[in-house]
Design a protein around this motif. Structure first.
Motif, PDB file in Angstrom:
ATOM      1  N   PRO A 150     -33.511  50.307  18.325  1.00 17.98           N
ATOM      2  CA  PRO A 150     -33.772  49.251  17.359  1.00 17.98           C
ATOM      3  C   PRO A 150     -33.214  47.887  17.745  1.00 17.98           C
ATOM      4  CG  PRO A 150     -32.194  50.839  16.506  1.00 17.98           C
ATOM      5  CD  PRO A 150     -32.726  51.385  17.786  1.00 17.98           C
ATOM      6  N   LEU A 151     -32.246  47.809  18.624  1.00 15.24           N
ATOM      7  CA  LEU A 151     -31.636  46.534  18.962  1.00 15.24           C
ATOM      8  C   LEU A 151     -31.998  46.079  20.364  1.00 15.24           C
ATOM      9  CD1 LEU A 151     -28.178  47.223  17.354  1.00 15.24           C
ATOM     10  CD2 LEU A 151     -30.144  46.088  16.352  1.00 15.24           C
ATOM     11  N   GLU A 152     -32.971  46.723  20.985  1.00 12.50           N
ATOM     12  CA  GLU A 152     -33.368  46.362  22.346  1.00 12.50           C
ATOM     13  C   GLU A 152     -34.058  45.006  22.341  1.00 12.50           C
ATOM     14  OE1 GLU A 152     -36.757  48.063  25.166  1.00 12.50           O
ATOM     15  OE2 GLU A 152     -35.185  49.500  24.747  1.00 12.50           O
ATOM     16  N   ILE A 153     -33.725  44.199  23.331  1.00 11.50           N
ATOM     17  CA  ILE A 153     -34.327  42.867  23.441  1.00 11.50           C
ATOM     18  C   ILE A 153     -35.144  42.841  24.727  1.00 11.50           C
ATOM     19  CG2 ILE A 153     -33.864  40.412  23.663  1.00 11.50           C
ATOM     20  CD1 ILE A 153     -31.154  41.007  22.282  1.00 11.50           C
ATOM     21  N   LEU A 192     -23.141  62.017  16.686  1.00 12.80           N
ATOM     22  CA  LEU A 192     -22.779  60.929  17.594  1.00 12.80           C
ATOM     23  C   LEU A 192     -23.888  60.667  18.613  1.00 12.80           C
ATOM     24  CD1 LEU A 192     -18.993  61.674  18.161  1.00 12.80           C
ATOM     25  CD2 LEU A 192     -20.019  59.949  16.661  1.00 12.80           C
ATOM     26  N   GLU A 193     -24.513  61.725  19.127  1.00 16.18           N
ATOM     27  CA  GLU A 193     -25.643  61.559  20.057  1.00 16.18           C
ATOM     28  C   GLU A 193     -26.782  60.814  19.390  1.00 16.18           C
ATOM     29  OE1 GLU A 193     -26.729  65.436  21.534  1.00 16.18           O
ATOM     30  OE2 GLU A 193     -24.781  65.731  22.486  1.00 16.18           O
ATOM     31  N   LYS A 194     -27.039  61.134  18.131  1.00 15.10           N
ATOM     32  CA  LYS A 194     -28.111  60.473  17.393  1.00 15.10           C
ATOM     33  C   LYS A 194     -27.783  58.994  17.165  1.00 15.10           C
ATOM     34  CE  LYS A 194     -31.201  61.312  13.563  1.00 15.10           C
ATOM     35  NZ  LYS A 194     -31.519  62.225  12.467  1.00 15.10           N
ATOM     36  N   LEU A 230     -30.177  56.055  18.617  1.00 11.39           N
ATOM     37  CA  LEU A 230     -30.784  55.084  17.699  1.00 11.39           C
ATOM     38  C   LEU A 230     -30.297  53.662  17.961  1.00 11.39           C
ATOM     39  CD1 LEU A 230     -30.635  57.158  14.403  1.00 11.39           C
ATOM     40  CD2 LEU A 230     -32.707  56.430  15.618  1.00 11.39           C
ATOM     41  N   GLY A 231     -29.296  53.511  18.819  1.00  8.90           N
ATOM     42  CA  GLY A 231     -28.772  52.183  19.130  1.00  8.90           C
ATOM     43  C   GLY A 231     -27.696  51.707  18.177  1.00  8.90           C
ATOM     44  N   TYR A 232     -27.204  52.577  17.306  1.00  9.14           N
ATOM     45  CA  TYR A 232     -26.182  52.194  16.337  1.00  9.14           C
ATOM     46  C   TYR A 232     -24.775  52.294  16.900  1.00  9.14           C
ATOM     47  CZ  TYR A 232     -29.981  52.713  12.974  1.00  9.14           C
ATOM     48  OH  TYR A 232     -31.165  52.593  12.315  1.00  9.14           O
TER      49      TYR A 232
END
Length: 175
Positions: free
Chosen positions: A33-36, A109-111, A115-117
């Motif tokens: 979700p935070l990939e640019i 933690l893997e999730k 997910l990018g969190y």
């Protein structure tokens, strides 16, 4: 678009006065979700500092930047949230329950990472009260707190969470 809507939904939910648990998606999205990424004639190019800052601001992140005197590079500082996992008050689970909780904890933690969190999540190797640390890459303390407290081992009381805001340079790596 789906990514922006999901992040906006979390931010709006986290800003309300009452405490609410952030919903974690059941399926991992195709892209973090935070990939640019910037598309230019079908190939990815490195985004500029200005583009990165604009994207982070749009997503609700707190940032600042400065120019490195030696390299003349723009350094982007972003607020992250460091969650310390500490021994919790409920440690009377039997050995089988502990194994299951640990598996669920690692899966959680893997999730978070997928997910990018969360960017880093590792245990400490001494036998102190602080058992591990997770660095959350989310815009608000409320989101980091909600994600950390959704960990099954925290819900069971075996670990508890203490979160601190933390500034780090965007894109730097451990050596």
């Amino acid at each position: 678009m789906r990514k922006a809507f999901f992040i906006l939904l979390i931010i709006v939910s986290a800003c309300k006065d009452e405490t609410k648990v952030v919903e974690i998606p059941k399926e991992i999205p195709e892209e973090a979700p935070l990939e640019i990424a910037i598309e230019k004639t079908g190939t990815q190019v490195k985004p500029t500092a200005k583009q990165i800052l604009e994207t982070l601001k749009t997503q609700g992140f707190e940032t600042f930047d400065y120019v490195d005197k030696k390299t003349k590079d723009t350094i982007i500082m972003q607020k992250y949230f460091m969650a310390f996992l500490k021994k919790g008050p409920i440690v009377n689970q039997n050995e089988e329950e502990v194994v299951i909780l640990q598996e669920e904890h690692l899966s959680h933690l893997e999730k978070m990472y997928a997910l990018g969190y969360a960017d880093i999540s590792e245990p400490f190797i001494d036998d102190g009260d602080i058992r591990g640390v997770t660095i959350y890459n989310v815009p608000t303390l409320a989101m980091a707190d909600s994600l950390a407290k959704s960990d099954p081992i925290v819900k069971a009381g075996r670990l508890e969470v203490e979160i601190h805001p933390w500034w780090a340079a965007k894109g730097y790596h451990l050596r």
